[in-house]
Design a protein around this motif. Structure first.
Motif, PDB file in Angstrom:
ATOM      1  N   LEU A 687      29.015  61.747 -14.504  1.00 25.42           N
ATOM      2  CA  LEU A 687      29.155  61.981 -15.939  1.00 25.42           C
ATOM      3  C   LEU A 687      28.188  61.124 -16.741  1.00 25.42           C
ATOM      4  CD1 LEU A 687      33.060  61.988 -16.239  1.00 25.42           C
ATOM      5  CD2 LEU A 687      31.546  63.987 -16.257  1.00 25.42           C
ATOM      6  N   THR A 688      27.835  61.625 -17.915  1.00 28.55           N
ATOM      7  CA  THR A 688      27.019  60.844 -18.826  1.00 28.55           C
ATOM      8  C   THR A 688      27.480  61.102 -20.249  1.00 28.55           C
ATOM      9  OG1 THR A 688      24.733  60.251 -19.418  1.00 28.55           O
ATOM     10  CG2 THR A 688      25.209  62.581 -19.178  1.00 28.55           C
ATOM     11  N   VAL A 689      27.148  60.215 -21.147  1.00 29.80           N
ATOM     12  CA  VAL A 689      27.546  60.353 -22.558  1.00 29.80           C
ATOM     13  C   VAL A 689      27.017  61.671 -23.122  1.00 29.80           C
ATOM     14  CG1 VAL A 689      27.167  59.437 -24.876  1.00 29.80           C
ATOM     15  CG2 VAL A 689      27.747  57.899 -23.005  1.00 29.80           C
ATOM     16  N   GLY A 690      27.892  62.370 -23.849  1.00 29.64           N
ATOM     17  CA  GLY A 690      27.496  63.643 -24.446  1.00 29.64           C
ATOM     18  C   GLY A 690      27.909  64.847 -23.625  1.00 29.64           C
ATOM     19  N   ASP A 691      28.295  64.632 -22.356  1.00 27.02           N
ATOM     20  CA  ASP A 691      28.740  65.753 -21.517  1.00 27.02           C
ATOM     21  C   ASP A 691      29.979  66.405 -22.119  1.00 27.02           C
ATOM     22  OD1 ASP A 691      26.747  65.380 -19.687  1.00 27.02           O
ATOM     23  OD2 ASP A 691      28.004  64.459 -18.145  1.00 27.02           O
ATOM     24  N   ILE A 692      30.033  67.733 -22.036  1.00 26.51           N
ATOM     25  CA  ILE A 692      31.226  68.467 -22.423  1.00 26.51           C
ATOM     26  C   ILE A 692      32.017  68.748 -21.154  1.00 26.51           C
ATOM     27  CG2 ILE A 692      32.132  70.514 -23.584  1.00 26.51           C
ATOM     28  CD1 ILE A 692      30.481  68.648 -25.390  1.00 26.51           C
ATOM     29  N   VAL A 693      33.285  68.329 -21.123  1.00 27.28           N
ATOM     30  CA  VAL A 693      34.099  68.485 -19.911  1.00 27.28           C
ATOM     31  C   VAL A 693      35.460  69.087 -20.254  1.00 27.28           C
ATOM     32  CG1 VAL A 693      33.001  66.591 -18.672  1.00 27.28           C
ATOM     33  CG2 VAL A 693      34.968  66.107 -20.133  1.00 27.28           C
ATOM     34  N   ASN A 694      36.041  69.729 -19.272  1.00 32.87           N
ATOM     35  CA  ASN A 694      37.418  70.203 -19.385  1.00 32.87           C
ATOM     36  C   ASN A 694      38.312  69.223 -18.640  1.00 32.87           C
ATOM     37  OD1 ASN A 694      36.615  72.466 -20.818  1.00 32.87           O
ATOM     38  ND2 ASN A 694      36.406  73.732 -18.973  1.00 32.87           N
ATOM     39  N   VAL A 695      39.432  68.860 -19.263  1.00 28.03           N
ATOM     40  CA  VAL A 695      40.325  67.852 -18.682  1.00 28.03           C
ATOM     41  C   VAL A 695      41.775  68.319 -18.753  1.00 28.03           C
ATOM     42  CG1 VAL A 695      38.806  65.908 -19.205  1.00 28.03           C
ATOM     43  CG2 VAL A 695      40.480  66.650 -20.915  1.00 28.03           C
ATOM     44  N   ARG A 696      42.588  67.661 -17.950  1.00 27.55           N
ATOM     45  CA  ARG A 696      44.028  67.923 -17.933  1.00 27.55           C
ATOM     46  C   ARG A 696      44.766  66.635 -18.279  1.00 27.55           C
ATOM     47  NH1 ARG A 696      47.435  67.411 -13.577  1.00 27.55           N
ATOM     48  NH2 ARG A 696      45.606  67.170 -12.231  1.00 27.55           N
ATOM     49  N   VAL A 697      45.750  66.723 -19.147  1.00 23.74           N
ATOM     50  CA  VAL A 697      46.528  65.552 -19.548  1.00 23.74           C
ATOM     51  C   VAL A 697      47.483  65.178 -18.412  1.00 23.74           C
ATOM     52  CG1 VAL A 697      48.173  64.602 -21.204  1.00 23.74           C
ATOM     53  CG2 VAL A 697      46.409  66.196 -21.982  1.00 23.74           C
ATOM     54  N   ILE A 698      47.404  63.929 -17.949  1.00 17.20           N
ATOM     55  CA  ILE A 698      48.291  63.491 -16.858  1.00 17.20           C
ATOM     56  C   ILE A 698      49.196  62.330 -17.269  1.00 17.20           C
ATOM     57  CG2 ILE A 698      46.778  64.306 -15.010  1.00 17.20           C
ATOM     58  CD1 ILE A 698      45.789  61.408 -14.670  1.00 17.20           C
ATOM     59  N   LYS A 699      48.894  61.705 -18.417  1.00 14.40           N
ATOM     60  CA  LYS A 699      49.720  60.575 -18.854  1.00 14.40           C
ATOM     61  C   LYS A 699      49.634  60.454 -20.372  1.00 14.40           C
ATOM     62  CE  LYS A 699      50.453  55.619 -18.019  1.00 14.40           C
ATOM     63  NZ  LYS A 699      49.929  54.411 -17.329  1.00 14.40           N
ATOM     64  N   ILE A 700      50.788  60.269 -21.018  1.00 15.19           N
ATOM     65  CA  ILE A 700      50.832  60.091 -22.472  1.00 15.19           C
ATOM     66  C   ILE A 700      51.647  58.836 -22.779  1.00 15.19           C
ATOM     67  CG2 ILE A 700      51.474  61.113 -24.690  1.00 15.19           C
ATOM     68  CD1 ILE A 700      51.467  63.863 -23.238  1.00 15.19           C
ATOM     69  N   ASP A 701      51.028  57.877 -23.445  1.00 14.81           N
ATOM     70  CA  ASP A 701      51.710  56.639 -23.829  1.00 14.81           C
ATOM     71  C   ASP A 701      51.753  56.592 -25.355  1.00 14.81           C
ATOM     72  OD1 ASP A 701      52.531  54.050 -24.419  1.00 14.81           O
ATOM     73  OD2 ASP A 701      51.456  53.156 -22.736  1.00 14.81           O
ATOM     74  N   LEU A 702      52.840  57.121 -25.934  1.00 20.98           N
ATOM     75  CA  LEU A 702      52.964  57.202 -27.390  1.00 20.98           C
ATOM     76  C   LEU A 702      52.967  55.827 -28.037  1.00 20.98           C
ATOM     77  CD1 LEU A 702      55.632  60.042 -27.667  1.00 20.98           C
ATOM     78  CD2 LEU A 702      53.219  60.205 -28.272  1.00 20.98           C
ATOM     79  N   GLU A 703      53.626  54.874 -27.387  1.00 22.19           N
ATOM     80  CA  GLU A 703      53.751  53.529 -27.956  1.00 22.19           C
ATOM     81  C   GLU A 703      52.390  52.853 -28.103  1.00 22.19           C
ATOM     82  OE1 GLU A 703      55.945  49.287 -26.926  1.00 22.19           O
ATOM     83  OE2 GLU A 703      56.650  51.121 -25.969  1.00 22.19           O
ATOM     84  N   ARG A 704      51.551  52.963 -27.077  1.00 22.80           N
ATOM     85  CA  ARG A 704      50.232  52.315 -27.103  1.00 22.80           C
ATOM     86  C   ARG A 704      49.127  53.251 -27.577  1.00 22.80           C
ATOM     87  NH1 ARG A 704      49.404  50.220 -21.259  1.00 22.80           N
ATOM     88  NH2 ARG A 704      47.723  48.978 -22.171  1.00 22.80           N
ATOM     89  N   GLY A 705      49.457  54.523 -27.813  1.00 25.46           N
ATOM     90  CA  GLY A 705      48.459  55.481 -28.293  1.00 25.46           C
ATOM     91  C   GLY A 705      47.397  55.804 -27.264  1.00 25.46           C
ATOM     92  N   LYS A 706      47.796  55.798 -25.967  1.00 31.07           N
ATOM     93  CA  LYS A 706      46.814  56.027 -24.913  1.00 31.07           C
ATOM     94  C   LYS A 706      47.126  57.290 -24.126  1.00 31.07           C
ATOM     95  CE  LYS A 706      45.258  51.282 -24.344  1.00 31.07           C
ATOM     96  NZ  LYS A 706      44.864  50.229 -23.394  1.00 31.07           N
ATOM     97  N   VAL A 707      46.037  57.914 -23.642  1.00 26.75           N
ATOM     98  CA  VAL A 707      46.170  59.161 -22.897  1.00 26.75           C
ATOM     99  C   VAL A 707      45.378  59.066 -21.603  1.00 26.75           C
ATOM    100  CG1 VAL A 707      45.781  61.653 -22.908  1.00 26.75           C
ATOM    101  CG2 VAL A 707      46.378  60.483 -25.024  1.00 26.75           C
ATOM    102  N   GLY A 708      46.016  59.453 -20.499  1.00 28.64           N
ATOM    103  CA  GLY A 708      45.323  59.526 -19.215  1.00 28.64           C
ATOM    104  C   GLY A 708      44.937  60.960 -18.934  1.00 28.64           C
ATOM    105  N   LEU A 709      43.703  61.158 -18.480  1.00 29.81           N
ATOM    106  CA  LEU A 709      43.188  62.504 -18.256  1.00 29.81           C
ATOM    107  C   LEU A 709      42.695  62.658 -16.823  1.00 29.81           C
ATOM    108  CD1 LEU A 709      40.999  62.734 -21.488  1.00 29.81           C
ATOM    109  CD2 LEU A 709      43.289  63.686 -21.185  1.00 29.81           C
ATOM    110  N   SER A 710      42.610  63.900 -16.381  1.00 27.53           N
ATOM    111  CA  SER A 710      42.071  64.187 -15.050  1.00 27.53           C
ATOM    112  C   SER A 710      41.148  65.392 -15.125  1.00 27.53           C
ATOM    113  CB  SER A 710      43.207  64.476 -14.068  1.00 27.53           C
ATOM    114  OG  SER A 710      42.685  64.844 -12.799  1.00 27.53           O
TER     115      SER A 710
END
Length: 721
Positions: A687-710
């Motif tokens: 990967l490099t900056v500017g790449d357009i990618v498709n991802v799947r959400v695997i983790k949602i941390d509402l308290e910390r505002g963080k999202v894990g993707l795959s």
């Protein structure tokens, strides 16, 4: 020392590649020119390979030069022996050479030099070269109050200091301990602040020197610099001391083992290990910095080569809170049409008033896309823009762009020259709009290190960072080519062989004489001599030139051969100009590729490049990339669900993963382990900056505002072919 053989072995290159690459570099050819137009000579080495080759060649040449210097300096002292010459000649690194030179280097006053001044050197030699020495008795002979030796203890201590320094200067000892520390040592960090959360991972941290990851080294260094972490290298001290004592004990000084062990301990703990520890820490830092700089360069390359959005009127939206959001509208060619400031964010929250102002501007100038900077207040601005465009009839979309360096550009001399009557704050919005239309043309106006795409870029060697990033910019610009009739001097100065002064002369010539009509006209530019023409001509494009080859990457030196190829394939130059070479591949196959090369006297690699270039004059390789994601609505973290699939833009690449903008407030993280089913050693390989990618959400941390993707099991978008 055979530099060519070393390069051949280390870089896995052939003899002819090494010899030709060195010759071409020494002749003053630029890396882009060699990579593009001397492929037969270099065996098609890429620009990246050539820059690595150049770095290693420079190091080895400096090593040879330093070896010669050291042999000369030791010889001037009358101490050069065949053994020293052999040791210097066999040394493979600058560090090894410096170790050999250490005993002969002029030192500052140390405990050992003071002891020598007091005449205690022969007492020291007695410990090393005599058996069963009665030190107390022998030391009585060295008491001399005038020299500051008031007692036998002072005499003995001085003798021990002399031997300790001699051991410390022993290149073999230093090499043994250094290699042990590098191969078996541990990096240990402890927190000095139990309430610290930033460096929590390193509060009680241990990892092998041999395997510690570069980004961890930089994190630990920063924590130490900020006074939060204490850091040390741990090795088996007793083993090292035992090695020294054994090396310096023998039949010649039998009976002196105890005092030699004592000296070995002192030499190791006071002189050797503190120095080796610094060397190891510096070694780890050098590796980490080089890795961080490389990641920075790859990310910058990705930004520069992002596909441009052409033929669109763009509104640049520079988000802010208290000072208001700066707005600039540019036409399809990047010319400023209008500008203003609105206050839709806190604390003013003038949402309705801001919508009214911007809707009028959108209608007046027929705006197609709104380019929003990704800095402070970006997501609040995105929400406002999404609401606004849902309320108008015109088909308008928005995109979030990397605004790094926009403020630096705004206050620059160049920005002042381009927009002397425009407020500094508005210039940033102009840059944000233009970098959507042509990222490279706009980003080259900014000092590369100010475009913050990397990891720990503020913790690396600034000179080396600048050197590498300048190379990245040069390679990127020359990959694309530059329209000489529209390019700014800031873009032209990155063309191979063109200096800043010559770039300004090109613009001055263009202003005075109008557009360039052909490549040969370039020779009329002041201070652009034959060498500069040779290096630059292949990277310059002239869309409306009488010769269609002037709008291709075919170098003028190959024009004659190119014309012959066109003729042999039964085409005309008009066919090239009109883009009527659709069946060129089949004609080449029918004629025979090898025969075509022979009949036109062109090498295989050059032939392939020529055919690709004449297929489509003026082609921009960026056009085949995946265009930025245009949005019309905004998402919230709460809108996400596990296994939801989304498209996003890679905003940053680091060693442990990639941060992807999926349209929510914070970028989601695709950890390196979630990029592919296959094992990945480096994120930047994929990967490099500017790449357009498709991802799947695997983790949602509402308290910390963080999202894990795959990215695993997710079909990825394809570029245009």
């Amino acid at each position: 020392m055979d530099i060519n053989k070393i390069l051949e072995k280390e870089l896995n290159l052939k003899k002819f590649q090494i010899e030709n690459a060195i010759k071409l570099i020494d002749e003053g050819n630029t890396i882009p020119f060699i990579a593009r137009y001397r492929k037969e000579q270099t065996g098609e080495m890429s620009d990246v390979q050539l820059r690595d080759f150049y770095d290693r060649l420079t190091y080895l040449r400096n090593l040879v030069e330093r070896k010669d210097d050291i042999k000369r300096l030791i010889d001037e002292q009358g101490k050069l022996t065949d053994e020293i010459v052999t040791a210097v000649n066999n040394a493979k690194t600058l560090q090894e050479v410096e170790d050999i030179y250490a005993p002969y280097k002029q030192k500052k006053r140390t405990r050992a030099t003071i002891a020598k001044e007091r005449g205690l050197e022969s007492l020291a030699m007695m410990i090393l070269l005599s058996r069963n020495v009665d030190l107390s008795k022998e030391a009585e002979n060295y008491i001399d109050e005038d020299k500051g030796v008031d007692s036998t203890d002072i005499a003995i201590d001085g003798a021990k200091d002399i031997i300790a320094e001699q051991i410390s200067d022993d290149a073999e000892v230093r090499k043994y301990i250094r290699e042990n520390a590098l191969n078996h040592g541990l990096v240990v960090s402890k927190s000095k602040d139990e309430n610290d959360t930033v460096y929590k991972m390193y509060s009680d941290f241990t990892e092998a020197v041999k395997t510690i990851l570069p980004h961890r080294t930089l994190a630990i260094n920063r924590g130490e610099k900020e006074g939060i972490l204490s850091v040390k290298i741990v090795v088996e001290d007793e083993k090292m001391i035992e090695y020294i004592a054994k090396k310096y004990s023998g039949k010649q000084n039998e009976g002196n083992e105890n005092i030699l062990l004592e000296i070995a301990q002192d030499s190791y703990k006071r002189l050797i290990f503190p120095s080796i520890e610094r060397e190891v820490r510096n070694h780890l830092t050098d590796i980490a910095q080089e890795r961080a700089i490389k990641v920075f360069g790859q990310n910058l390359n990705g930004l520069l080569l992002q596909p441009p959005i052409k033929e669109k009127v763009v509104m640049g939206f520079d988000p802010a809170y208290r000072t208001g959001c700066k707005i600039a509208i540019v036409d399809k060619n990047g010319k400023l049409l209008d500008f203003t400031t609105v206050y839709p964010t806190e604390p003013q929250n003038k949402i309705d008033e801001s919508k009214k102002i911007l809707k009028k501007l959108i209608e007046k100038h027929k705006v197609d896309i709104i380019s929003i900077g990704n800095g402070t207040a970006s997501r609040e601005s995105e929400k406002f823009v999404a609401e606004m465009i849902s309320e108008i009839d015109r088909n308008v979309s928005y995109v979030i762009v990397n605004e790094a360096g926009a403020s630096v550009y705004s206050a620059s001399k160049l920005a002042n020259e381009e927009h002397p009557d425009i407020n500094v704050s508005i210039r940033g919005a102009i840059s944000i709009a233009r970098r959507l239309q042509d990222p490279m043309a706009e980003l080259v106006k900014i000092e590369p290190k100010s475009i913050g795409v990397g990891q720990y870029q503020h913790d690396v060697n600034e000179k080396r960072l600048t050197e590498v990033l300048d190379g990245v910019v040069e390679d990127s610009v020359n990959k694309i080519g530059v329209d000489i009739n529209t390019a700014s001097f800031s873009l032209l100065e990155h063309i191979a062989g063109i200096s800043s002064g010559v770039a300004k002369n090109i613009v001055a010539y263009r202003d005075e004489n109008g557009d360039f009509g052909g490549i040969d006209e370039l020779k009329k530019v002041k201070r652009l001599g034959p060498a500069a023409f040779k290096q630059s001509a292949g990277f310059i494009r002239i869309p409306n030139a009488s010769n269609p080859l002037d709008n291709t990457g075919v170098h003028p030196e190959s024009y004659e051969a190119c014309e012959k190829i066109i003729d042999l394939l039964n085409y005309t130059m008009d066919d090239v100009r009109d883009g009527k070479l659709d069946d060129i591949d089949s004609r080449v196959k029918k004629y025979g590729f090898v025969k075509l090369c022979e009949d036109s006297d062109v090498g295989n690699a050059t032939m392939k490049d020529i055919i690709e270039e004449i297929k489509k004059p003026g082609r921009d390789i960026r056009d085949s990339g995946i265009k930025p994601i245009l949005r019309t609505d905004v998402m919230k973290l709460e809108d996400l669900e596990i296994d939801m699939e989304l498209s996003g833009t890679v905003r940053n690449v680091v060693d442990f993963g990639a941060f992807v903008d999926i349209g929510i407030k914070n970028d989601g993280l695709v950890h390196i382990s979630e990029i592919s089913k296959k094992r990945i050693n480096k994120v930047s390989d994929v990967l490099t900056v500017g790449d357009i990618v498709n991802v799947r959400v695997i983790k949602i941390d509402l308290e910390r505002g963080k999202v894990g993707l795959s990215m695993k099991n997710v079909k990825q978008p394809k570029a245009d072919v």
